[in-house]
Design a protein around this motif. Structure first.
Motif, PDB file in Angstrom:
ATOM      1  N   THR A 231      52.226  94.430 -11.122  1.00  0.00           N
ATOM      2  CA  THR A 231      51.843  95.527 -10.234  1.00  0.00           C
ATOM      3  C   THR A 231      50.343  95.781 -10.291  1.00  0.00           C
ATOM      4  O   THR A 231      49.685  95.941  -9.257  1.00  0.00           O
ATOM      5  CB  THR A 231      52.599  96.813 -10.613  1.00  0.00           C
ATOM      6  OG1 THR A 231      54.011  96.572 -10.533  1.00  0.00           O
ATOM      7  CG2 THR A 231      52.233  97.958  -9.685  1.00  0.00           C
ATOM      8  N   TYR A 235      47.465  95.470  -7.194  1.00  0.00           N
ATOM      9  CA  TYR A 235      46.577  96.570  -6.831  1.00  0.00           C
ATOM     10  C   TYR A 235      45.112  96.215  -7.091  1.00  0.00           C
ATOM     11  O   TYR A 235      44.235  96.539  -6.285  1.00  0.00           O
ATOM     12  CB  TYR A 235      46.964  97.847  -7.585  1.00  0.00           C
ATOM     13  CG  TYR A 235      47.970  98.686  -6.828  1.00  0.00           C
ATOM     14  CD1 TYR A 235      47.584  99.845  -6.168  1.00  0.00           C
ATOM     15  CD2 TYR A 235      49.304  98.312  -6.750  1.00  0.00           C
ATOM     16  CE1 TYR A 235      48.493 100.602  -5.454  1.00  0.00           C
ATOM     17  CE2 TYR A 235      50.221  99.057  -6.034  1.00  0.00           C
ATOM     18  CZ  TYR A 235      49.821 100.212  -5.392  1.00  0.00           C
ATOM     19  OH  TYR A 235      50.726 100.957  -4.679  1.00  0.00           O
ATOM     20  N   CYS A 238      44.019  93.597  -4.400  1.00  0.00           N
ATOM     21  CA  CYS A 238      43.790  94.246  -3.103  1.00  0.00           C
ATOM     22  C   CYS A 238      42.524  95.103  -3.143  1.00  0.00           C
ATOM     23  O   CYS A 238      41.743  95.125  -2.185  1.00  0.00           O
ATOM     24  CB  CYS A 238      44.993  95.106  -2.721  1.00  0.00           C
ATOM     25  SG  CYS A 238      46.460  94.153  -2.240  1.00  0.00           S
ATOM     26  N   LEU A 387      54.430  98.068  -4.098  1.00  0.00           N
ATOM     27  CA  LEU A 387      53.344  97.125  -3.837  1.00  0.00           C
ATOM     28  C   LEU A 387      52.911  97.139  -2.377  1.00  0.00           C
ATOM     29  O   LEU A 387      51.731  96.939  -2.068  1.00  0.00           O
ATOM     30  CB  LEU A 387      53.787  95.702  -4.212  1.00  0.00           C
ATOM     31  CG  LEU A 387      54.324  95.490  -5.626  1.00  0.00           C
ATOM     32  CD1 LEU A 387      54.785  94.044  -5.790  1.00  0.00           C
ATOM     33  CD2 LEU A 387      53.268  95.837  -6.665  1.00  0.00           C
ATOM     34  N   MET A 390      49.750  99.332  -0.982  1.00  0.00           N
ATOM     35  CA  MET A 390      48.384  98.828  -1.153  1.00  0.00           C
ATOM     36  C   MET A 390      48.158  97.558  -0.337  1.00  0.00           C
ATOM     37  O   MET A 390      47.067  97.341   0.210  1.00  0.00           O
ATOM     38  CB  MET A 390      48.118  98.563  -2.637  1.00  0.00           C
ATOM     39  CG  MET A 390      46.671  98.226  -2.958  1.00  0.00           C
ATOM     40  SD  MET A 390      45.559  99.580  -2.512  1.00  0.00           S
ATOM     41  CE  MET A 390      43.999  98.973  -3.149  1.00  0.00           C
TER      42      MET A 390
END
Length: 448
Positions: A231, A235, A238, A387, A390
């Motif tokens: 996870t 993040y 991105c 998820l 994002m």
């Protein structure tokens, strides 16, 4: 026409004086609290309510997806007739879509290789499950062309809808004046759909409460334990693209102030985070691009095109890290060949994601290309909603970014509008949309 007319000022007096971003944030906080209460104290009626509220919001967004994609792409294709050097602009747009996707997938691979997201997890191959249908390149290529004109709309096959819209748009251009009544009808239907979608988007604070609350009820906080590294990787990846790569490209390639881009595009980015739908966010993204100085006719082509094919979050970062995660869970060794295949799939196959919530199709396409176990899809479904927020925000930022870069490089960007872009609220976007949709567009000429 300026958005600050007496009529607009009068309308503002009837609005709730809470910025839209604050409403969305409040919805997320309320959803977290209600979800925690429902799960902790086993309040079944509250859990059901959160599920229904979030489900209805997504259902309303999806209701408009099929016709919106068809008419948006069709009209955007015909709008290119108003743009000089349209082929050049379209080619440059596609080229920058591919360049930014390649950068994003390289970042995803680098993060995955550095952090090894599958190692140290308590997950095992037994925790996975094969999806009902696994995507493949044969499915992707043969699935572009529909067998009839009804099924793509009933089954929400966005790729086939895009194909039909492109064909219809080119046909209208070829026919000319005889097809003008059909084009007029298409433009009217598109405005009707966009108007209805604005109303749905205004429900985002309530919908976000239901979606995040239901996620807590279904999965709880314990779920994050096994997926913690994965996870965080998604993040961080991105965020690096969104707040690192995009500003760098704006500053070096387009010679623009990145802060102004985020001021203008923020309403679309925040809505994408909540709605988890690039297509559902498309009207806001298009308005953001126009507010940033992108010519209206070019924006009406580039943004709808990007909303169905430009997915740096869902189709580049996510499948790259996911493939490494699945390979490590199933103890499959990957080398340079496999990493190059991931990059190829991400750059070429991103249209498979189709701008809908979730990226399962793209994930199955990537795993099948690499020969990885399809049970890996089942490992990631539980964590997907967390998820996807994002990922979609990154997608939409990229869909606004590329038209800005292309416009700047082709010297058709209104730099005065860009430099004066404000961090307007969503309500302001509605006002601007209502006024600019009837404005007479100026001819757009790309630099030779």
């Amino acid at each position: 026409m300026s958005a600050n007319t007496p009529e607009v000022e009068q309308k503002r007096g009837f609005r709730i004086p809470i910025p839209f971003w604050a409403q969305v944030l409040l919805g997320l906080v309320v959803g977290l609290i209600l979800g925690w209460v429902a799960r902790t104290y086993d309040v079944s009626w509250l859990a059901t309510t959160l599920d229904k509220v979030g489900g209805i919001f997504v259902q309303l967004l999806k209701l408009a997806v099929a016709p919106l994609v068809f008419f948006a792409i069709l009209v955007s294709i015909t709008n290119l007739r108003k743009v000089n050097n349209a082929a050049r602009l379209a080619t440059r747009t596609l080229l920058w879509f591919m360049i930014t996707s390649l950068i994003a997938v390289v970042i995803g691979l680098a993060i995955g290789l550095l952090t090894n997201p599958g190692n140290g997890s308590d997950l095992t191959p037994a925790d996975g499950a094969k999806p009902d249908h696994a995507g493949s390149w044969l499915d992707f290529l043969t699935g572009i062309i529909p067998t009839d004109i009804i099924t793509p709309f009933t089954e929400l096959n966005v790729l086939q809808i895009v194909f039909m819209a492109v064909v219809a748009g080119i046909a209208i251009l070829k026919i000319g004046t005889k097809a003008q009544p059909i084009l007029n009808l298409s433009e009217s239907v598109l405005e009707l759909l966009q108007k209805a979608l604005w109303w749905v988007i205004l429900l985002a604070p309530i919908g976000s409460a239901g979606l995040i609350g239901n996620a807590i009820v279904q999965y709880g906080w314990d779920l994050l334990g096994n997926y913690a590294t994965f996870t965080i990787d998604i993040y961080v990846g991105c965020a690096l693209v969104l707040f690192g790569v995009y500003p760098l490209l704006l500053a070096t390639v387009a010679k623009l102030n990145p802060l102004q881009f985020f001021k203008g595009a923020w309403p679309a980015i925040q809505l994408a985070f909540v709605s988890r739908s690039s297509v559902g966010t498309m009207p806001v993204t298009q308005q953001s691009a126009i507010r940033l100085g992108v010519p209206k006719d070019y924006a009406s082509f580039a943004v709808p095109f990007g909303a169905t094919t430009k997915m740096d979050g869902c189709a580049a970062i996510y499948p790259a890290i996911s493939a490494i995660f699945v390979a490590q869970i199933f103890d499959v060794q990957m080398g340079i060949k496999e990493y190059l295949l991931i990059a190829f799939v991400s750059v070429i196959g991103s249209a498979a994601t189709a701008g809908l919530t979730g990226a399962t199709v793209m994930l199955t396409l990537t795993l099948s290309t690499l020969g990885l176990p399809m049970e890996g899809v089942g490992l990631l479904l539980a964590i997907d909603p967390i998820l996807d927020m994002m990922r979609t925000a990154t997608n939409v930022a990229g869909q606004a970014l590329v038209p800005v870069i292309v416009s700047a490089r082709e010297k058709i960007l209104d730099r005065t509008k860009y430099d004066n872009a404000k961090a307007s609220g969503f309500d302001d976007d509605i006002e601007v949309y209502e006024h600019t949709k009837t404005d007479q567009a100026e001819p757009v000429t790309a630099a030779a």
